[in-house]
Design a protein around this motif. Structure first.
Motif, PDB file in Angstrom:
ATOM      1  N   SER A 110       0.764  -1.171  -0.121  1.00 47.72           N
ATOM      2  CA  SER A 110       0.030   0.121   0.059  1.00 47.72           C
ATOM      3  C   SER A 110       0.858   1.371  -0.071  1.00 47.72           C
ATOM      4  O   SER A 110       2.248   1.110   0.198  1.00 47.72           O
ATOM      5  CB  SER A 110      -0.988   0.092   1.331  1.00 47.72           C
ATOM      6  N   ILE A 165       1.004   3.695   2.196  1.00 53.87           N
ATOM      7  CA  ILE A 165       1.682   3.883   3.466  1.00 53.87           C
ATOM      8  C   ILE A 165       2.814   3.115   3.556  1.00 53.87           C
ATOM      9  O   ILE A 165       3.887   3.431   4.129  1.00 53.87           O
ATOM     10  CB  ILE A 165       0.920   3.690   4.521  1.00 53.87           C
ATOM     11  N   GLU A 166       2.699   1.551   3.367  1.00 51.79           N
ATOM     12  CA  GLU A 166       3.723   0.726   3.503  1.00 51.79           C
ATOM     13  C   GLU A 166       4.770   0.839   2.633  1.00 51.79           C
ATOM     14  O   GLU A 166       6.111   0.758   2.878  1.00 51.79           O
ATOM     15  CB  GLU A 166       3.224  -0.858   3.260  1.00 51.79           C
ATOM     16  N   VAL A 184       6.892   3.751   4.296  1.00 50.12           N
ATOM     17  CA  VAL A 184       7.800   3.203   5.111  1.00 50.12           C
ATOM     18  C   VAL A 184       8.966   2.512   4.737  1.00 50.12           C
ATOM     19  O   VAL A 184       9.995   2.676   5.216  1.00 50.12           O
ATOM     20  CB  VAL A 184       7.076   2.552   6.164  1.00 50.12           C
ATOM     21  N   ASN A 219      -4.794   9.553   4.034  1.00 49.17           N
ATOM     22  CA  ASN A 219      -4.741   8.679   5.241  1.00 49.17           C
ATOM     23  C   ASN A 219      -3.841   9.592   6.235  1.00 49.17           C
ATOM     24  O   ASN A 219      -2.711   9.090   6.663  1.00 49.17           O
ATOM     25  CB  ASN A 219      -4.505   7.554   5.121  1.00 49.17           C
ATOM     26  N   THR A 270      -4.169   9.747   9.612  1.00 54.74           N
ATOM     27  CA  THR A 270      -3.962   9.124  10.869  1.00 54.74           C
ATOM     28  C   THR A 270      -2.547   8.111  10.792  1.00 54.74           C
ATOM     29  O   THR A 270      -1.629   8.135  11.467  1.00 54.74           O
ATOM     30  CB  THR A 270      -5.067   8.168  11.505  1.00 54.74           C
ATOM     31  N   GLU A 271      -2.819   7.147   9.592  1.00 54.66           N
ATOM     32  CA  GLU A 271      -1.586   6.486   9.505  1.00 54.66           C
ATOM     33  C   GLU A 271      -0.357   7.102   9.201  1.00 54.66           C
ATOM     34  O   GLU A 271       0.777   6.545   9.412  1.00 54.66           O
ATOM     35  CB  GLU A 271      -2.095   5.302   8.372  1.00 54.66           C
ATOM     36  N   THR A 272      -0.678   8.101   8.259  1.00 56.02           N
ATOM     37  CA  THR A 272       0.671   8.891   7.866  1.00 56.02           C
ATOM     38  C   THR A 272       1.388   9.674   9.083  1.00 56.02           C
ATOM     39  O   THR A 272       2.704   9.400   9.217  1.00 56.02           O
ATOM     40  CB  THR A 272       0.481   9.946   7.004  1.00 56.02           C
ATOM     41  N   ARG A 325       1.018   8.379  12.234  1.00 52.26           N
ATOM     42  CA  ARG A 325       1.665   7.344  12.939  1.00 52.26           C
ATOM     43  C   ARG A 325       2.800   6.475  12.744  1.00 52.26           C
ATOM     44  O   ARG A 325       3.777   6.254  13.353  1.00 52.26           O
ATOM     45  CB  ARG A 325       0.471   6.496  13.497  1.00 52.26           C
ATOM     46  N   ARG A 326       2.938   6.408  11.328  1.00 47.95           N
ATOM     47  CA  ARG A 326       3.805   5.301  10.814  1.00 47.95           C
ATOM     48  C   ARG A 326       4.948   6.153  10.000  1.00 47.95           C
ATOM     49  O   ARG A 326       6.098   5.744   9.941  1.00 47.95           O
ATOM     50  CB  ARG A 326       3.202   4.276  10.095  1.00 47.95           C
TER      51      ARG A 326
END
Length: 841
Positions: free
Chosen positions: A30, A32-33, A36, A61, A63-65, A67-68
Motif C-alpha cells: 500500500s 503507507i507501507e 515506510v 490517510n 492518521t496512518e501517515t 503514526r507510521r
C-alpha cells in the motif's frame, strides 16, 4: 584493469541489474507501507520522493501517515542532504496550507521538526525552514507561540549564540509583534529588539533594522515614536553602509506613521544628510535612494521649503543623467571590471529615476513640467541603455494622464519611442497605446474640438515603421499585440489615412504571414477598419478583396482565414451586413475539397445561422439547410461527418436571444448613421461646387468630432428611405441629420477598443421609437413585438449595394503556386449551385 569488450558489457549489465534490483519495490504494498519501506531501506532519491508525496498521503490517510510515516521522516532528516531538507520544508508548508490536520495536531507533529532544523549549516536550508515557520506563526494560538517560540527566543537572541541564530531571531521577532498585546510586546519583545539593534555584527543590526517596519505597525504610533524612531536615528549613522541603507529604507516606508513635527525636525534632516553623502558612498546606496525618491518626495511634500524643494529636484535631475557624462566611445573589453560594474549601477539608478518620473511630475506640478522636467524626460527617452528607455515607455501613459492638456509637449517623445531600435521598448509602449493616442488626439480634454494629432505628421510613418520592424523580428507576440492595438486608429486618424496606409498592410499580413495568431489579429483589426470606414467605394473594394482573395483563394490556408474573418464580421457588424455580403460565400465552402476548411465551417455554422432573421431571410435559411443535408449525405471524411452530425443537432435546437437582438439593432443603427453621414457630406460638397481635398476632408472630420454624450435610446432615429434624399428636403431636416451623424462619428468608437460589444446599448425599457424619413409618419414599435425583430427586405440599406456587382460565389480558376495550395482538386473551377428549395425553417 581493462576488460575485453564482451566482459565490459557483461560487467555493466550486472551493475545495472543490481541497481535496478535495489530500486525495485513490491507492487502489492500500500502507499503507507511503500513510504515506510522506502524511508527505511530505500535510496536517498526514493526517500526524497516519499517526502515530496507527504501532502498527498496526509490527504488520503492522515492518521496512518502521522503514526507510521512521520517518525521515519524525522529519522531520515537527521542525516538528510540539502535536497531532501528543502523538499521536507516545502512539504510541511503544503500540509499546513492544505489544512489536512488540525492546528493542534500540526503543532504536536511538525512544529518541533521545523524548529530543530532552523539553524542548519546550509543557509538555503535554514531559510526554507524559516519561511515555513513564519507561515506557521500566522495560525498558531498565543499560548503555543509564547511557550514554543517566544520563550526559547530569549536565549537564541543572546550574543553567545551564533550569528545565524541571531539572524533567525530577528525575523521571528518581526513576525511575532502582531500576535501579542502592547503590554507583552513592551515587556518581552522590545528589549530583545533593542539588544539586536545594538548587536556587534553589522549583519544582525541590518536584519533587525529591516524588521522595525513590521514591529512599528504592530506596536502603534506612540511606541514607534518613543522606541523605534530613536533606534532608526542611531542606525542611520551606523558605520556599516548596509545598516545605514536599511535604516533609510525603513524610514521611508514609515513616513505615514510619523506626524509633521517628526518629519520636519527629525526625518528631513536625516534624509537630507543621506542624499548629500550618497555620491561619496557606495553606488548601491544610490540605487536604493533613486528607487525610493518618488515616495520620499511625496511623503515630505508638505514640509519642504522652496529652497529644499529645488534642491531635491536638482538632486533628481542629477541622478537621471548619472554616468552619461563619461566617455562611452571605448571598447568594453578594455574597461576595468570595477568601472564596468560601476556603469551597471549607474544604469540601475537611471532606470529607477524613470520609474519615479510620474511621481516627480506631481512633485513639481504638471503646470511646471515644460520648465522643470521636460529636458529630463527627453534625456530618459533618448538614454543609450535599453532598460532605461523600457521603463520610461512603461510610464509614458501615466505621464500623459498627468500632463492632461499639456500632453502635446511629449508628442515627439512618443515618436521617438515608437521608432526605438529595441522591440522591448516598443512592446512596453504599446500596452497603453490606444489610451495614449486618445489623450493626444483630444489634448487630454474631452471638450477640445480640434484633433491634436494633425500637428504630428510623423505619427503615421512611425506607426507603420513600428509594425514593419515587429514583423521582421522573431517576436511574433509583440507583432500580434501591436496589430491588436491598431484597432484604435479609427478613433484618432482619418478614414482615408487608414485606408491608404494601414488597410492594405493588414491584407498582406493575412495573406503572407506564417504565424496564425498574427494573421487573426490582422484580420480582426481589418474588420474594425472596415467597420468605421466612411467611404462606400472603399468599403466595397475591401469586401470584394476579402471574398475573392480569401474566400475564393487558391490556397486552402487563405480560405481558412476567410472563415476567421467571417467570425469577426459576425461579432463586429450587424446581422444585415453579414447576410448581405458574406453569408453565401461562407456556406459555399461546404463544397471545399479540403476537409479542414469544411470542418472549420461546420464549427462556424451555428454563428452563421444566428445572423438570420426569419421570415425575411427564409431563403438563406433554406440554402443553409440544403448545404447541411448535402454534408450529411455526401461527406466522406469521418471527422467532418462526426462534426456535421453534432452541429446539425445544435442548429435544430438553436434559440434566439433577446439581448443579442438589442445589440444587433444598435450595430445596424450605427452603420446607417455612418452611411447617412457620408451622403450628407457628398451633398454639402456638391452644394459648395468644389471638390473636397484631403486637407478639407480632414478638417471636416475634425469639425465633426463634437463633444457629445452617448445618443439617447429613445430619440427618433432617421433612416434613409428610397426618397430620403430629394431636392425638396428641407434644410432643417438635413441639419438635424448632420448633427446626429457628426455625433455618431465622435461617439461610436468611445467604447473600449477590442470589445466592441460594449458599444451596444442595453435598454431596460420595452419600447424603441423609429422615425422613418420619406414615409411621412413615425411608427412606434415594441421590442417585444416579433414583427420588429424580423428584418424586411427594405430594411437593408440601399447604400450598401455597390455600383458594380461584387464577385459571385463561384470560385475562380487558375493554377496554384501557393505552397499551401490544396492541390489539383482546388485548381478546378468550382461553382456552388445554391437553389432555393421549399423547406420548413
Amino acid at each position: 584493469i581493462s576488460f575485453p569488450p564482451p566482459l565490459q558489457i557483461l560487467s555493466f549489465s550486472c551493475l545495472l541489474g543490481c541497481k535496478i534490483e535495489r530500486l525495485t519495490v513490491d507492487e502489492d504494498l500500500s502507499d503507507i507501507e511503500r513510504a515506510v519501506y522506502l524511508l527505511s531501506a530505500g535510496q536517498d532519491v526514493q526517500g526524497t520522493s516519499v517526502i515530496a508525496n507527504l501532502p498527498f498521503l496526509m490527504r488520503q490517510n492522515p492518521t496512518e501517515t502521522l503514526r507510521r510515516v512521520l517518525p521515519k521522516v524525522r529519522e531520515a532528516l537527521h542525516v538528510a542532504g540539502v535536497e531532501m531538507q528543502l523538499t521536507a520544508a516545502m512539504s510541511f508548508l503544503t500540509i499546513l496550507q492544505d489544512e489536512s490536520v488540525s492546528i493542534h495536531a500540526y503543532t504536536h507533529s511538525f512544529l518541533q521538526v521545523i524548529l530543530l532544523h532552523l539553524e542548519h549549516r546550509d543557509t538555503g536550508v535554514s531559510n526554507a525552514w524559516l519561511e515555513t515557520l513564519l507561515s506557521v506563526i500566522e495560525v498558531l494560538p498565543k499560548e503555543t507561540l509564547r511557550h514554543e517560540i517566544l520563550n526559547p527566543l530569549v536565549s537564541k537572541a543572546q550574543l553567545s549564540q551564533t550569528v545565524q541564530s541571531r539572524l533567525v531571531s530577528c525575523k521571528i521577532l518581526g513576525k511575532l509583534t502582531n500576535k501579542f498585546d502592547a503590554h507583552t510586546i513592551k515587556r518581552e519583545i522590545l528589549p530583545l529588539v533593542k539588544s539586536l539593534c545594538q548587536d556587534v555584527e553589522y549583519e544582525v543590526r541590518s536584519c533587525m533594522c529591516r524588521q522595525l517596519e513590521n514591529i512599528a505597525q504592530g506596536i502603534g504610533t506612540e511606541l514607534t515614536k518613543s522606541v523605534v524612531l530613536p533606534e532608526l536615528i542611531e542606525l542611520s549613522r551606523d558605520e556599516g553602509s548596509s545598516v545605514r541603507l536599511a535604516a533609510f529604507e525603513t524610514l521611508v516606508n514609515l513616513l505615514d506613521i510619523f506626524d509633521t513635527d517628526d518629519r520636519s525636525q527629525t526625518i528631513l534632516p536625516l534624509v537630507k544628510s543621506f542624499c548629500e553623502k550618497s555620491f561619496k558612498a557606495d553606488e548601491s546606496i544610490l540605487i536604493s535612494l533613486s528607487f525610493h525618491l518618488g515616495k520620499l518626495c511625496h511623503g515630505l511634500y508638505g514640509i519642504f521649503t522652496p529652497d529644499q524643494h529645488l534642491r531635491f529636484l536638482e538632486f533628481y535631475k542629477k541622478l537621471c543623467t548619472l554616468g552619461l557624462q563619461q566617455e562611452n566611445g571605448h571598447n568594453e573589453n578594455q574597461i576595468p571590471p570595477q568601472i564596468l560594474e560601476q556603469e551597471k549601477k549607474y544604469i540601475s539608478v537611471r532606470k529607477n529615476c524613470a520609474y519615479n518620473f510620474p511621481a516627480m511630475i506631481v512633485f513639481v506640478d504638471p503646470k511646471n513640467f515644460h520648465m522643470e522636467l521636460y529636458s529630463t524626460f527627453f534625456c530618459l527617452c533618448h538614454d543609450p541603455e535599453v532598460p532605461v528607455r523600457y521603463t520610461i515607455a512603461i510610464c509614458f501613459y501615466e505621464v500623459s494622464k498627468l500632463l492632461n492638456s499639456g500632453v502635446y509637449l511629449i508628442h515627439k517623445e512618443l515618436i521617438t519611442l515608437l521608432q526605438d531600435e529595441s522591440l522591448e521598448v516598443l512592446d512596453a509602449l504599446i500596452d497603453h497605446l490606444p489610451e495614449i493616442l486618445e489623450l493626444m488626439s483630444t489634448g487630454g480634454e474631452s471638450s477640445v474640438q480640434e484633433n491634436k494629432l494633425s500637428s504630428l505628421p510623423d505619427l503615421i510613418p512611425a506607426l507603420t515603421a513600428a509594425e514593419q520592424r515587429a514583423a521582421a523580428s522573431l517576436k511574433w507576440r509583440t507583432h500580434e499585440k501591436l496589430l491588436q492595438k491598431y484597432a484604435c486608429l479609427p478613433h484618432v486618424i482619418s478614414s482615408d489615412q487608414i485606408y491608404y496606409r494601414f488597410l492594405q498592410r493588414m491584407f498582406t499580413i493575412m495573406m503572407t504571414n506564417n504565424v496564425l495568431p498574427v494573421q487573426k489579429a490582422a484580420s480582426r483589426t481589418l474588420c474594425i477598419f472596415l467597420r468605421y470606414n466612411r467611404k462606400q467605394e472603399q468599403r466595397h473594394e475591401v469586401i470584394q478583396k476579402l471574398i475573392e482573395q480569401l474566400g475564393q483563394g487558391k490556397s486552402y490556408w487563405n480560405r481558412l482565414r476567410f472563415l476567421d474573418t467571417c467570425e469577426f464580421i459576425i461579432e463586429i457588424f450587424s446581422k444585415s451586413f453579414f447576410c448581405k455580403y458574406f453569408f453565401l460565400p461562407a456556406i459555399e465552402l461546404t463544397h471545399d475539397p479540403v476537409a479542414n476548411v469544411r470542418m472549420k465551417l461546420c464549427y462556424l455554422l451555428p454563428k452563421v445561422k444566428s445572423t438570420l432573421k426569419i421570415p425575411a431571410d427564409k431563403h438563406l435559411l433554406q440554402q443553409l439547410e440544403m448545404c447541411v443535408r448535402k454534408l450529411l449525405c455526401q461527406e466522406k471524411d469521418k471527422d467532418v461527418l462526426a462534426i456535421v452530425k453534432r452541429v446539425s443537432i445544435t442548429l435544430a435546437f438553436q434559440k434566439k436571444f433577446y439581448e443579442k437582438d438589442l445589440l444587433d439593432q444598435e450595430k445596424e443603427r450605427e452603420e446607417l448613421l455612418l452611411l447617412e453621414m457620408e451622403q450628407l457630406e457628398k451633398e454639402k460638397q456638391q452644394n459648395d461646387g468644389r471638390p473636397m481635398s484631403d486637407k478639407m476632408f480632414e478638417k471636416k472630420r475634425r469639425d465633426t468630432k463634437t463633444p457629445t454624450q452617448s445618443l439617447p435610446k429613445n430619440i427618433p432615429i432617421s433612416v434613409p428611405g428610397p426618397s430620403s434624399v430629394t431636392p425638396s428636403t428641407s434644410k432643417e431636416i438635413k441639419k438635424s441629420k448632420l448633427i446626429r451623424s457628426q455625433s455618431f462619428n465622435n461617439q461610436a468608437f468611445h467604447a473600449k477598443y477590442g470589445n466592441l460589444e460594449k458599444c451596444a446599448s442595453k435598454s431596460s425599457t420595452t419600447g424603441y421609437t423609429t422615425s422613418v424619413s420619406g414615409l411621412g409618419k413615425t411608427s412606434v414599435l415594441s421590442l417585444t413585438d416579433d414583427s420588429f425583430r424580423t428584418r424586411n427586405a427594405s430594411s437593408v440599406p440601399s447604400s450598401f449595394s455597390p455600383n458594380t456587382p461584387l464577385p459571385s460565389t463561384s470560385r475562380g480558376t487558375g493554377n496554384s503556386v501557393d505552397p499551401k495550395s490544396s492541390g489539383s482538386k482546388d485548381t478546378q473551377p468550382r461553382k456552388a449551385t445554391l437553389k432555393s428549395r421549399k423547406s420548413n425553417p
